[in-house]
Every structure is written in C-alpha cells, then in structure tokens.
Design a protein around this motif. Sequence first.
Motif, mmCIF file in Angstrom:
data_model
loop_
_atom_site.group_PDB
_atom_site.id
_atom_site.type_symbol
_atom_site.label_atom_id
_atom_site.label_comp_id
_atom_site.label_asym_id
_atom_site.label_seq_id
_atom_site.Cartn_x
_atom_site.Cartn_y
_atom_site.Cartn_z
ATOM 1 N N ASN A 173 -8.199 7.244 4.811
ATOM 2 C CA ASN A 173 -7.761 8.459 4.123
ATOM 3 C C ASN A 173 -6.253 8.558 3.941
ATOM 4 O OD1 ASN A 173 -10.357 9.385 3.786
ATOM 5 N ND2 ASN A 173 -10.368 10.477 5.738
ATOM 6 N N SER A 174 -5.474 7.943 4.799
ATOM 7 C CA SER A 174 -4.024 8.073 4.687
ATOM 8 C C SER A 174 -3.442 7.117 3.639
ATOM 9 C CB SER A 174 -3.358 7.850 6.040
ATOM 10 O OG SER A 174 -3.681 6.577 6.543
ATOM 11 N N ILE A 175 -4.225 6.146 3.178
ATOM 12 C CA ILE A 175 -3.759 5.194 2.168
ATOM 13 C C ILE A 175 -4.216 5.677 0.795
ATOM 14 C CG2 ILE A 175 -3.888 2.828 1.328
ATOM 15 C CD1 ILE A 175 -4.327 1.992 4.240
ATOM 16 N N ILE A 176 -3.235 5.905 -0.088
ATOM 17 C CA ILE A 176 -3.545 6.380 -1.434
ATOM 18 C C ILE A 176 -4.022 5.229 -2.312
ATOM 19 C CG2 ILE A 176 -2.589 7.477 -3.488
ATOM 20 C CD1 ILE A 176 -0.601 8.902 -1.652
ATOM 21 N N ARG A 177 -3.289 4.117 -2.330
ATOM 22 C CA ARG A 177 -3.639 2.924 -3.105
ATOM 23 C C ARG A 177 -3.171 1.690 -2.347
ATOM 24 N NH1 ARG A 177 -6.086 5.707 -6.347
ATOM 25 N NH2 ARG A 177 -5.925 5.734 -8.607
ATOM 26 N N HIS A 178 -3.796 0.555 -2.657
ATOM 27 C CA HIS A 178 -3.322 -0.717 -2.118
ATOM 28 C C HIS A 178 -3.626 -1.832 -3.105
ATOM 29 C CE1 HIS A 178 -7.509 -1.497 -1.003
ATOM 30 N NE2 HIS A 178 -7.157 -2.750 -0.813
ATOM 31 N N LEU B 43 5.895 8.101 -7.902
ATOM 32 C CA LEU B 43 4.801 7.357 -8.502
ATOM 33 C C LEU B 43 4.895 7.426 -10.024
ATOM 34 C CD1 LEU B 43 1.908 8.663 -6.225
ATOM 35 C CD2 LEU B 43 3.162 6.533 -5.984
ATOM 36 N N ALA B 44 4.370 6.425 -10.704
ATOM 37 C CA ALA B 44 4.379 6.404 -12.166
ATOM 38 C C ALA B 44 3.491 7.512 -12.725
ATOM 39 C CB ALA B 44 3.909 5.046 -12.679
ATOM 40 N N TYR B 45 2.434 7.828 -12.020
ATOM 41 C CA TYR B 45 1.536 8.920 -12.391
ATOM 42 C C TYR B 45 0.968 9.517 -11.104
ATOM 43 C CZ TYR B 45 -1.824 5.139 -11.676
ATOM 44 O OH TYR B 45 -2.535 4.089 -11.148
ATOM 45 N N GLN B 46 0.474 10.726 -11.196
ATOM 46 C CA GLN B 46 -0.045 11.400 -10.010
ATOM 47 C C GLN B 46 -1.312 10.708 -9.516
ATOM 48 O OE1 GLN B 46 -0.686 15.590 -10.402
ATOM 49 N NE2 GLN B 46 1.485 16.064 -10.471
ATOM 50 N N ILE B 47 -1.363 10.526 -8.206
ATOM 51 C CA ILE B 47 -2.547 9.995 -7.555
ATOM 52 C C ILE B 47 -2.936 10.993 -6.476
ATOM 53 C CG2 ILE B 47 -3.542 8.099 -6.239
ATOM 54 C CD1 ILE B 47 -1.327 6.307 -7.365
ATOM 55 N N GLU B 48 -4.148 11.501 -6.545
ATOM 56 C CA GLU B 48 -4.631 12.494 -5.597
ATOM 57 C C GLU B 48 -3.650 13.669 -5.480
ATOM 58 O OE1 GLU B 48 -5.645 10.636 -1.887
ATOM 59 O OE2 GLU B 48 -6.899 9.142 -2.861
ATOM 60 N N LYS B 49 -3.162 14.117 -6.621
ATOM 61 C CA LYS B 49 -2.235 15.252 -6.745
ATOM 62 C C LYS B 49 -0.897 15.011 -6.037
ATOM 63 C CE LYS B 49 -5.958 18.564 -7.316
ATOM 64 N NZ LYS B 49 -6.578 19.795 -6.851
ATOM 65 N N GLN B 50 -0.507 13.762 -5.858
ATOM 66 C CA GLN B 50 0.758 13.409 -5.229
ATOM 67 C C GLN B 50 1.681 12.806 -6.289
ATOM 68 O OE1 GLN B 50 1.675 13.932 -2.064
ATOM 69 N NE2 GLN B 50 -0.310 14.728 -1.423
ATOM 70 N N LYS B 51 2.936 13.265 -6.337
ATOM 71 C CA LYS B 51 3.927 12.700 -7.254
ATOM 72 C C LYS B 51 4.742 11.602 -6.596
ATOM 73 C CE LYS B 51 4.575 16.821 -10.064
ATOM 74 N NZ LYS B 51 5.533 17.816 -10.556
ATOM 75 N N TYR B 52 4.785 11.615 -5.255
ATOM 76 C CA TYR B 52 5.553 10.643 -4.488
ATOM 77 C C TYR B 52 4.631 9.928 -3.512
ATOM 78 C CZ TYR B 52 9.759 12.822 -6.270
ATOM 79 O OH TYR B 52 10.743 13.291 -7.093
ATOM 80 N N GLY B 53 5.081 8.783 -3.032
ATOM 81 C CA GLY B 53 4.325 8.040 -2.038
ATOM 82 C C GLY B 53 5.268 7.192 -1.211
ATOM 83 N N THR B 54 4.865 6.901 0.010
ATOM 84 C CA THR B 54 5.631 6.011 0.876
ATOM 85 C C THR B 54 5.051 4.612 0.734
ATOM 86 O OG1 THR B 54 6.054 7.804 2.429
ATOM 87 C CG2 THR B 54 6.388 5.568 3.240
ATOM 88 N N TYR C 121 0.832 -1.193 0.000
ATOM 89 C CA TYR C 121 0.000 0.000 0.000
ATOM 90 C C TYR C 121 0.867 1.244 0.000
ATOM 91 C CZ TYR C 121 0.492 -0.313 5.136
ATOM 92 O OH TYR C 121 0.967 -0.411 6.415
ATOM 93 N N ILE C 122 0.305 2.303 -0.582
ATOM 94 C CA ILE C 122 1.012 3.571 -0.703
ATOM 95 C C ILE C 122 0.352 4.572 0.220
ATOM 96 C CG2 ILE C 122 1.762 5.387 -2.272
ATOM 97 C CD1 ILE C 122 1.307 3.355 -4.561
ATOM 98 N N VAL C 123 1.176 5.208 1.045
ATOM 99 C CA VAL C 123 0.701 6.161 2.036
ATOM 100 C C VAL C 123 1.151 7.559 1.616
ATOM 101 C CG1 VAL C 123 0.785 6.755 4.488
ATOM 102 C CG2 VAL C 123 0.899 4.391 3.806
ATOM 103 N N ASP C 124 0.418 8.552 2.032
ATOM 104 C CA ASP C 124 0.755 9.958 1.772
ATOM 105 C C ASP C 124 2.203 10.208 2.201
ATOM 106 O OD1 ASP C 124 0.956 12.690 1.562
ATOM 107 O OD2 ASP C 124 -0.817 13.120 2.765
ATOM 108 N N PRO C 125 3.047 10.717 1.312
ATOM 109 C CA PRO C 125 4.471 10.904 1.637
ATOM 110 C C PRO C 125 4.727 12.025 2.640
ATOM 111 C CG PRO C 125 4.001 11.886 -0.471
ATOM 112 C CD PRO C 125 2.747 11.176 -0.041
ATOM 113 N N ASN C 126 3.745 12.857 2.876
ATOM 114 C CA ASN C 126 3.938 13.985 3.790
ATOM 115 C C ASN C 126 3.695 13.620 5.248
ATOM 116 O OD1 ASN C 126 4.487 15.693 1.583
ATOM 117 N ND2 ASN C 126 2.297 15.941 1.238
#
Length: 135
Positions: free
Chosen positions: A84-89, A48-59, A8-13
């Motif tokens: 909400n803190s998980i962008i994709r899984h 990230l390969a493409y922007q997800i929820e206006k994020q270019k990076y992810g943890t 899973y990818i979490v908000d990098p901030n």
Amino acid sequence: MRYYETIYIVDPNLENLVLDKTMDEISKELEKTESKLINHRVWGKKRLAYQIEKQKYGTYVLLQFEEGNQDKMVDFSTWMKLNNSIIRHMTVLLDSKPELYAEESKKDEQVEKETTVNNEEEKPQESESKLEETK
C-alpha cells in the motif's frame, strides 16, 4: 550475471522513519528472491507527471540488485504491486554492473561548506575586535 534496477514511488506524506521501515521491508522481500542488493537509496521528493492515487508528488527510491532466483522475482513484483505504501514501481534490466553509491562524498561536501561558512563568520568578528583595540 544479470543486474536490475527498480525505481519505485512512495507516498510523499510518509515520515522518514516510516520510509526507512518500508525500505527495510523491500530489502527483506528482495532477499527472499536470493538477489544481492547493490544500491538502495532515496532520490527525493519530486512532482509527478500526472496524479496517481490523488497524489501530485511522490518520494522516488532507487533499488539496484543482482539477479537471484528468477521464479521468485515474479513473487517480488506481485508483492510490490500489493504494498500500500508504494504508488508505482518499474524494474528494468541493466547493461552492466552499477557502481556503488557513496553518500560520503555528499557528507564531505557538507562539511566543507560548513567549515567555509564558519571561517567566514569568524573573519568579521576578528576585524571587529581589531577595530575596538584601535579605539
């Protein structure tokens, strides 16, 4: 037994403490499915390969577990989507049991690097003291 892996990818901030709290929440939610946790570790921040929820990076975080109650796994997947803190899984079935991840090997490498750096720093000081004695 069936073994699964969820990435899973979490908000990098998110700060480290918030990230740890999120990982604990996910572990507790997984325990509700009667699954056995094998590995749960942070892979790191990646582009990230493409922007997800206006994020270019992810943890990226890796979660490996042994299947519990299959009916409750649907609830776990839904909970992951609503968090909400998980962008994709993504969850996939593994062919064999995953090996336990040991962070000690990384710690050992860091200790070795630190000792070699310290030894290199001490050597010039010794040569300087010898030069002073000969003068």
